[in-house]
Scaffold this motif. Sequence first.
Motif, PDB file in Angstrom:
ATOM      1  N   THR A  28      65.492  -6.434  49.589  1.00 18.41           N
ATOM      2  CA  THR A  28      66.521  -5.556  49.049  1.00 18.41           C
ATOM      3  C   THR A  28      66.455  -4.155  49.657  1.00 18.41           C
ATOM      4  OG1 THR A  28      67.574  -4.778  47.009  1.00 18.41           O
ATOM      5  CG2 THR A  28      65.160  -4.712  47.075  1.00 18.41           C
ATOM      6  N   SER A  29      67.599  -3.556  49.802  1.00 18.12           N
ATOM      7  CA  SER A  29      67.669  -2.124  50.090  1.00 18.12           C
ATOM      8  C   SER A  29      67.945  -1.391  48.780  1.00 18.12           C
ATOM      9  CB  SER A  29      68.739  -1.817  51.141  1.00 18.12           C
ATOM     10  OG  SER A  29      69.973  -2.385  50.798  1.00 18.12           O
ATOM     11  N   TYR A  30      67.987  -0.074  48.842  1.00 11.18           N
ATOM     12  CA  TYR A  30      68.217   0.742  47.659  1.00 11.18           C
ATOM     13  C   TYR A  30      68.668   2.112  48.131  1.00 11.18           C
ATOM     14  CZ  TYR A  30      63.375   1.805  49.049  1.00 11.18           C
ATOM     15  OH  TYR A  30      62.250   2.115  49.768  1.00 11.18           O
ATOM     16  N   ARG A  31      69.335   2.839  47.254  1.00 16.13           N
ATOM     17  CA  ARG A  31      69.776   4.184  47.615  1.00 16.13           C
ATOM     18  C   ARG A  31      68.564   5.080  47.850  1.00 16.13           C
ATOM     19  NH1 ARG A  31      73.374   5.318  42.573  1.00 16.13           N
ATOM     20  NH2 ARG A  31      71.819   3.858  41.729  1.00 16.13           N
ATOM     21  N   LEU A  32      68.728   6.008  48.784  1.00 13.08           N
ATOM     22  CA  LEU A  32      67.600   6.772  49.306  1.00 13.08           C
ATOM     23  C   LEU A  32      67.696   8.255  48.975  1.00 13.08           C
ATOM     24  CD1 LEU A  32      67.601   5.116  52.842  1.00 13.08           C
ATOM     25  CD2 LEU A  32      65.975   4.638  50.996  1.00 13.08           C
ATOM     26  N   ALA A  33      66.526   8.902  48.917  1.00  9.58           N
ATOM     27  CA  ALA A  33      66.463  10.359  48.807  1.00  9.58           C
ATOM     28  C   ALA A  33      66.890  10.963  50.157  1.00  9.58           C
ATOM     29  CB  ALA A  33      65.037  10.787  48.463  1.00  9.58           C
ATOM     30  N   PRO A  34      67.475  12.138  50.148  1.00  9.91           N
ATOM     31  CA  PRO A  34      67.694  13.043  49.011  1.00  9.91           C
ATOM     32  C   PRO A  34      69.000  12.802  48.253  1.00  9.91           C
ATOM     33  CG  PRO A  34      68.318  14.148  51.017  1.00  9.91           C
ATOM     34  CD  PRO A  34      67.813  12.798  51.434  1.00  9.91           C
ATOM     35  N   ALA A  35      69.775  11.780  48.648  1.00  9.69           N
ATOM     36  CA  ALA A  35      71.038  11.530  47.950  1.00  9.69           C
ATOM     37  C   ALA A  35      70.793  11.174  46.485  1.00  9.69           C
ATOM     38  CB  ALA A  35      71.815  10.416  48.645  1.00  9.69           C
ATOM     39  N   VAL A  36      69.685  10.470  46.223  1.00  9.63           N
ATOM     40  CA  VAL A  36      69.305  10.119  44.854  1.00  9.63           C
ATOM     41  C   VAL A  36      67.809  10.339  44.718  1.00  9.63           C
ATOM     42  CG1 VAL A  36      71.151   8.388  44.644  1.00  9.63           C
ATOM     43  CG2 VAL A  36      68.859   7.687  45.382  1.00  9.63           C
ATOM     44  N   SER A  37      67.309  10.285  43.501  1.00 12.04           N
ATOM     45  CA  SER A  37      65.873  10.372  43.276  1.00 12.04           C
ATOM     46  C   SER A  37      65.274   8.974  43.224  1.00 12.04           C
ATOM     47  CB  SER A  37      65.589  11.100  41.960  1.00 12.04           C
ATOM     48  OG  SER A  37      65.883  10.256  40.855  1.00 12.04           O
ATOM     49  N   ALA A  38      63.951   8.919  43.119  1.00 11.89           N
ATOM     50  CA  ALA A  38      63.278   7.629  43.006  1.00 11.89           C
ATOM     51  C   ALA A  38      63.703   6.875  41.751  1.00 11.89           C
ATOM     52  CB  ALA A  38      61.765   7.827  43.014  1.00 11.89           C
ATOM     53  N   ARG A  39      64.198   7.576  40.756  1.00 13.64           N
ATOM     54  CA  ARG A  39      64.685   6.896  39.548  1.00 13.64           C
ATOM     55  C   ARG A  39      65.856   5.972  39.880  1.00 13.64           C
ATOM     56  NH1 ARG A  39      63.981   7.811  34.376  1.00 13.64           N
ATOM     57  NH2 ARG A  39      63.111   9.887  34.739  1.00 13.64           N
ATOM     58  N   GLU A  40      66.825   6.498  40.641  1.00 16.91           N
ATOM     59  CA  GLU A  40      67.975   5.675  41.015  1.00 16.91           C
ATOM     60  C   GLU A  40      67.569   4.570  41.983  1.00 16.91           C
ATOM     61  OE1 GLU A  40      69.290   9.051  38.986  1.00 16.91           O
ATOM     62  OE2 GLU A  40      68.156   9.072  40.887  1.00 16.91           O
TER      63      GLU A  40
END
Length: 284
Positions: free
Chosen positions: A100-112
Amino acid sequence: MLVSRRAALLGLTLAPLSTPALAQRRLARRGNDSRRSSVAPAQTWSFGPDPLQAYDVYADLGTGPILMFVHGGGWSRGERAMVSELPAYAQRHGLTLASTSYRLAPAVSARESAMDVAAAVADLKRRLPGRPLCLLGHSAGAHLAALVGIDPDYLGAVGLRPSDLAGVILLDGAGYDATAPRGDGRIDQWLGQTYDQAFGDQAAALSPTLRVRPGVAYPPFLIFHVARRQDSTVQSRGLAEALTRAGGRAEVVAAPDDSHMTINRGFGVAGDPEGERAARFISG
């Protein structure tokens, strides 16, 4: 000889190998410089509108456990195609591999980012129901896998619980306790900047070790760390101790012949000690 900051961070050694046999094994496990597999995924499924909210599924064997990989990259880079030898590993051990991929910093935090990992787990369990699913994460991906496997808020948001995971396997993670004191060296400063970008002012809330609670049913954890990397050693032991005190099951294993990179790249190679130990963990 000057050693680059990146080489030091990743735990690479410039010392000569002790024996020809050890040299051969390290070279075989290191492989080439690419972490992309030559095996194409069978399909890609999305779990959200962002292009990074998607995961690849490799050849589905139809009956065995599912292994979902969460890539590393300091919470700010990396991609789901970086599966190295995992497709062959999954086929050899009767597993279905997803990455899986996931949204990345700095656009989001590790929470997202962790919310995305939990959503990917839920989507895959819905599409392939009734089969045990283990999370496997490397580096920052290990942190995210640990957070999803420990903090009930993430899987709870998608109708699941940590105990719905069959197991969690961590490869040389960082940030299990992002509030732990750090030194003042250049590498420590770099890590601090990386943590700050990913965690912001939520370091405690996003630290899996600090989120362990008595009374929660946790999946079993298998925690690998590079033996010569002090921060990963301390963080791995601290996470396992917290889980054990809360009634969970966690095993910590030091990898004596690996760097931060080779523990990941060599994991799927036939005969790799960490990979084979993980295969027994999954089947057990």
